[in-house]
Design an enzyme around this catalytic site. Structure first.
Site, mmCIF file in Angstrom:
data_model
loop_
_atom_site.group_PDB
_atom_site.id
_atom_site.type_symbol
_atom_site.label_atom_id
_atom_site.label_comp_id
_atom_site.label_asym_id
_atom_site.label_seq_id
_atom_site.Cartn_x
_atom_site.Cartn_y
_atom_site.Cartn_z
ATOM 1 N N GLU A 360 62.320 59.039 80.123
ATOM 2 C CA GLU A 360 63.455 60.006 79.579
ATOM 3 C C GLU A 360 63.262 60.203 77.838
ATOM 4 O OE1 GLU A 360 67.730 60.577 81.134
ATOM 5 O OE2 GLU A 360 67.834 58.883 79.686
ATOM 6 N N HIS A 391 51.207 42.433 97.372
ATOM 7 C CA HIS A 391 51.145 43.173 98.586
ATOM 8 C C HIS A 391 51.398 44.554 98.894
ATOM 9 C CE1 HIS A 391 50.920 38.716 99.785
ATOM 10 N NE2 HIS A 391 51.760 38.470 98.778
ATOM 11 N N LYS A 511 72.248 69.539 86.620
ATOM 12 C CA LYS A 511 73.552 69.185 86.733
ATOM 13 C C LYS A 511 74.512 70.432 86.707
ATOM 14 C CE LYS A 511 73.920 65.290 83.337
ATOM 15 N NZ LYS A 511 74.075 64.850 82.117
#
Lengths: 549, 422
Positions: A360, A391, A511
């Site tokens: 960000e 893994h 937004k």
């Protein structure tokens, strides 16, 4: 003039052309008894040791990187950061997370006002809340003491406290241990729905954290919580606001509007970025978990790193070295993936935290002068607890086609206070794996005698660079140092790339677009028109939501 | 008989007093330089009704004396009335006695060391040669200690040696007039029985308090329920008074001991829950106040009548008043306290705290009060001058943590009344 046109940059390009063909294995082969890469290339400060010897660098690389840093006036920028200059230019304000950890007797004036006084007044308010809750004297509407805390926040108001509470779980005083702590961030309500089933309304306190106090994710969760309390208690909303909510925000006005009474409000300031805010009142859940003393130790650790970053010369400066080597890998060795690999389960949320901090901050491609830039900036970061990732995606690190740089993070000591041999052995096992993986990534086949004759699908290319961050032990102080190290690393890189790391315009438009799309979903008239994909999906959703479907 | 008493608990003093009074030569082991028994007793034991005078009297008559531990160890009959945490100390005492004596010995343990501890002490002595450690369950409650010891209805002791049993019966003979039952069993059984009784009482109190809280929510009067329950011969009326929780060190510690034993050996949390709920119950009067004033009591004047953990005692050990005073202070209220006996202890604890005020006159404590919390049912609180109370109080709010008052009467006098479970 773009940085890529400077002599310092070009010198690094020339140097990189040579280094491209140099394998880490060969760099280590050059070690002699009196001249070892580890001795030359590792740095330490207080409780942290950073080993850069598994990076594809030589002393010459560091010299050239210093020239680049000087060329970009890194020292000037550092001073401007600490002084409170408006280096967040697009929002015309300073970025003063460092002020949040300055000692009480220090001084920093913003517009002729000493903000260190404000910071410590706020810390004192926070301390009184922590003390009251720990003493069992913060009472809910029924008069029972609060014993459960739910932090409602998202992004910087969630990731930092969540990560720190987990990381410092061994540093809990008994009062902190007795509190049950939960974090709620997701917009769709799935976390809070699950929680409200189990929580007791009379003893639950909600912390609502939002810098603007308008974040829709957070406020919708907060409203759901308040509704839940209201139907469980049947008491007045005003009373619930007073006894079951604490607000943390830079906007007192918005907290007032929502109904948080003044003495349940904690403030921070617009000069604290969300992803740099866990040192502020946003850190209240951390203080509740580890106590105010622990929280202050965390601030002291970060402050020690600030001072180190500010004063240590290039050759000894941990955040500068970490940042500049990132530049080398990204811009000169063309590595665009960065794995964060903590070998300590307590740091399980660190990868998510650094994803936000780095991506960000530096995920940008416009310079401070408002021009498109023609070079790479922040790489893609991801990570996982190392032994678990072994893994999962280590296959790609060892034998995939991508170059990846890795940060291995581990504490040297753990379980000192536990009288449990099994756990102590597990820690040694974890450390052995940490060392094995970074060694194998660096050296490839050469790490294991005889492997160079194995069939090709069992061969290891190696030459994947990594930094190992070794903490003496993970405690509030060293944790503060660690996080501040990464914050400053990000800043160093932003200076070289000539970008503003403190804004985040890239998250705004989505937004706004969501607000536009809410109307058709709620069957309100919408005058916007969308692309055929969005229209198609909208219609499909509405169809499926029709009763009887 | 010549008897040495080890320990300085209430049981030790009371036992010493009544044994001396019935003609024994009793020696209290005292290795300190304090020669005045009243000083050595300490304030909370000194306040036990009748005890101070009895001890002083018996000292004057020289049937009661101090003795140092070296001389005491030479005697043949010993009573251990020691602190529950002093088991190691007890083993040292018994070991010393064993080393110095080859004659017959009787050591009566009446301390709450836990189940099996008397047997552990016995291993230090030669049982077959009549060197015996027996267990005698003490059955006293603070405030009534002398009465309990003088007129027991039942006595349980644990002893498997014939000579020792005979000696114990002889010692107890002066107190057997009203005795209905004398039960003899093994020491371990007697210890377990003692614990079981205390646990049962705690369960009854815990249960009636739970019912009271429920009755409140269902708008039912717990008084009626309690009478009906008590009328059932399988249940009876004892320990069925709802209230704001029990305190007292001995009782709480014994239950804690049993709760730990149950948790450790049986993974059972029944008594743990009772203890936890009891702690919550202690704050019940505070919660009623809190709800009445809609969660804001700062600057209010709150009067407390009764601070000791029970009437007849000055002790504050684990008393509900302590939790309530802390809660009131934390909410910035002013606390005005009256108690017939415990005020000195309150003053010691809170010193000059600006929010805590003490009163020798119970009505004076009510001046300008925004509420009265009755926490200990001292006899003098049962029938006060209600009109005077009403005129002194700023708000006529009474929260009765012991269900002492008649609700209908108080409401007819224009009080706002909250009890426990009604």
């Amino acid at each position: 003039m773009s940085v890529t046109e400077t002599a310092a940059w070009k010198a690094l390009e020339d140097h990189a052309a040579m280094m491209q063909n140099t394998h880490l294995r060969d760099l280590f082969l050059a070690d002699s008894s009196d001249k070892k890469r580890f001795d030359e290339l590792s740095l330490s400060h207080e409780h942290l040791l950073l080993d850069f010897s598994k990076q594809r660098i030589t002393q010459n690389t560091l010299t050239l990187l210093k020239a680049l840093a000087d060329n970009c006036q890194l020292n000037d920028w550092k001073a401007r950061l600490f002084n409170g200059d408006h280096i967040n230019t697009s929002e015309d304000r300073p970025a003063l997370h460092t002020a949040l950890r300055q000692p009480e007797d220090s001084h920093l004036a913003l517009a002729n006002h000493n903000i260190i006084g404000d910071v410590h007044a706020n810390l004192a308010h926070m301390a009184s809340m922590v003390e009251r809750i720990h003493a069992g004297q913060w009472r809910g509407y029924s008069g029972l003491p609060i014993d459960t805390i739910v932090n409602i926040g998202v992004g910087g108001s969630d990731l930092g406290p969540l990560m720190a509470c987990k990381a410092l779980s061994d540093a809990q005083p008994p009062e902190g241990h007795q509190l049950k702590m939960h974090f709620v961030s997701s917009m769709d309500g799935s976390q809070i729905a699950d929680l409200l089933d189990r929580l007791v309304p009379t003893t639950t306190l909600f912390i609502i954290s939002s810098k603007s106090f308008t974040t829709i994710d957070t406020l919708s969760n907060a409203n759901t919580a308040r509704q839940w309390l209201k139907s469980a208690s049947g008491v007045k909303t005003e009373l619930l606001n007073r006894r079951h909510f604490i607000g943390i925000s830079a906007s007192a006005e918005k907290m007032n509007q929502w109904g948080i009474p003044e003495n349940s409000q904690l403030n921070f300031w617009d000069w604290t970025g969300g992803r740099y805010s866990m040192w502020s009142a946003i850190g209240l859940p951390i203080a509740l978990r580890i106590g105010m003393q622990g929280f202050k130790a965390m601030l002291s650790g970060a402050h020690a790193m600030d001072e180190h970053f500010k004063t240590a010369p290039f050759e000894e400066n941990l955040p500068v070295r970490l940042g500049m080597i990132g530049i080398w890998n990204i811009n000169f060795l063309n590595i665009h993936a960065h794995a964060i690999l903590p070998y300590d389960g307590r740091l399980s949320h660190l990868p998510a935290y650094l994803e936000q901090l780095e991506m960000e901050s530096n995920g940008k491609s416009v310079s401070r002068q408002g021009e498109a830039i023609g070079y790479s900036t922040c790489p893609i970061l991801w990570g996982e607890i190392g032994p678990n990732a072994q893994h999962a995606f280590y296959q790609l690190l060892h034998q995939g086609s991508e170059s990846v740089m890795c940060d291995f993070i581990a504490p040297a000591r753990r379980y000192d206070d536990f009288n449990n041999k099994g756990l102590q052995q597990q820690h040694q096992l974890s450390l052995a794996n940490c060392l094995a993986q970074s060694r194998l990534l660096a050296l490839g086949d050469a790490a294991i005698a005889g492997n160079d004759t194995a069939p090709i699908h069992k061969r290891y290319r190696g030459n994947q660079p990594s930094t190992t961050v070794l903490l003496d032990e993970l405690n509030p102080y060293s944790f503060g140092q660690l996080i501040a190290l990464y914050e400053h690393k990000v800043f160093v890189q932003s200076v070289i790339w000539d970008i503003n790391p403190f804004d985040q315009w890239g998250v705004e438009l989505g937004k706004k677009m969501a607000t536009d799309l809410l109307k058709p979903l709620e069957n309100e008239p919408s005058y916007s028109s969308f692309d055929s994909s969005t229209e198609g999906l909208l219609n499909a959703i509405l169809n499926k939501q029709e009763p009887g479907q | 008989m010549k008897i040495a008493i080890w320990g300085l608990e209430l049981t030790a003093w009371a036992t010493a007093g009544i044994l001396a009074q019935s003609g024994n030569d009793v020696f209290i082991v005292n290795d300190t330089s304090i020669t005045d028994p009243v000083i050595l007793m300490g304030s909370s034991i000194r306040n036990e009704p009748g005890l101070k005078d009895l001890i002083a009297d018996q000292f004057t008559k020289q049937r009661l004396q101090f003795i140092n531990s070296d001389s005491a160890a030479l005697l043949s009959i010993h009573i251990l009335s020691m602190n529950p945490a002093a088991f190691e100390n007890a083993t040292i005492v018994v070991d010393d006695i064993a080393k110095l004596n080859s004659k017959k010995l009787l050591i009566i343990n009446q301390s709450h060391f836990g189940v099996g501890c008397t047997d552990k002490l016995q291993t230090l002595l030669d049982h077959d040669n009549d060197q015996v450690v027996a267990y005698l369950a003490e059955n006293i409650s603070e405030g009534e200690a002398l009465n309990n010891l003088r007129h027991p209805k039942s006595i349980t002791f644990g002893c498997t040696n014939e000579w020792a049993s005979m000696m114990i019966r002889a010692l107890l003979r002066p107190f057997s007039a009203h005795l209905e039952q004398l039960l003899v069993m093994t020491p371990k059984e007697a210890e377990f029985a003692k614990l079981s009784i205390t646990g049962m009482l705690a369960l009854r109190i815990g249960y009636i308090n739970e019912l009271a809280n429920l009755a409140e929510q269902l708008n039912v009067d717990i008084d009626v329920i309690k009478q009906s329950m008590g009328a059932d011969p399988r249940i009876g009326h004892h320990y069925l008074n709802p209230g704001c929780g029990f305190g007292g060190n001995t009782f709480s510690q014994t239950i804690k001991g049993l709760a730990n034993l149950l948790a450790e050996k049986r993974q059972s949390h029944l008594l743990d829950m009772v203890l936890q709920e009891n702690e919550k119950q202690k704050e019940q009067p505070f919660r009623k106040l809190w709800q009445h004033y809609e969660c804001d009591i700062h600057n209010l004047n709150i009067t407390i009548w009764g601070a000791s953990f029970k009437p007849g005692s000055a002790a504050l050990d684990s008393a509900p008043s302590l939790r309530i005073i802390s809660a009131l202070i934390a909410q910035q209220a002013h606390v005005h306290i009256h108690d017939p006996e415990a005020l000195e202890n309150i003053e010691k604890l809170y010193g000059d705290h600006p929010q805590v005020h003490t009163y020798r006159d119970k009505y004076e404590a009510l001046n300008n009060a925004d509420a009265l919390l009755l926490l200990t049912e001292w006899p003098e609180y049962w029938s006060p001058d209600f009109e005077m109370m009403h005129s002194r109080m700023q708000a006529p709010l009474i929260i009765d943590g012991r269900n002492v008052f008649n609700k209908a009467l108080l409401e007819s006098l224009n009080f706002i009344y909250y009890g426990i479970g009604r």
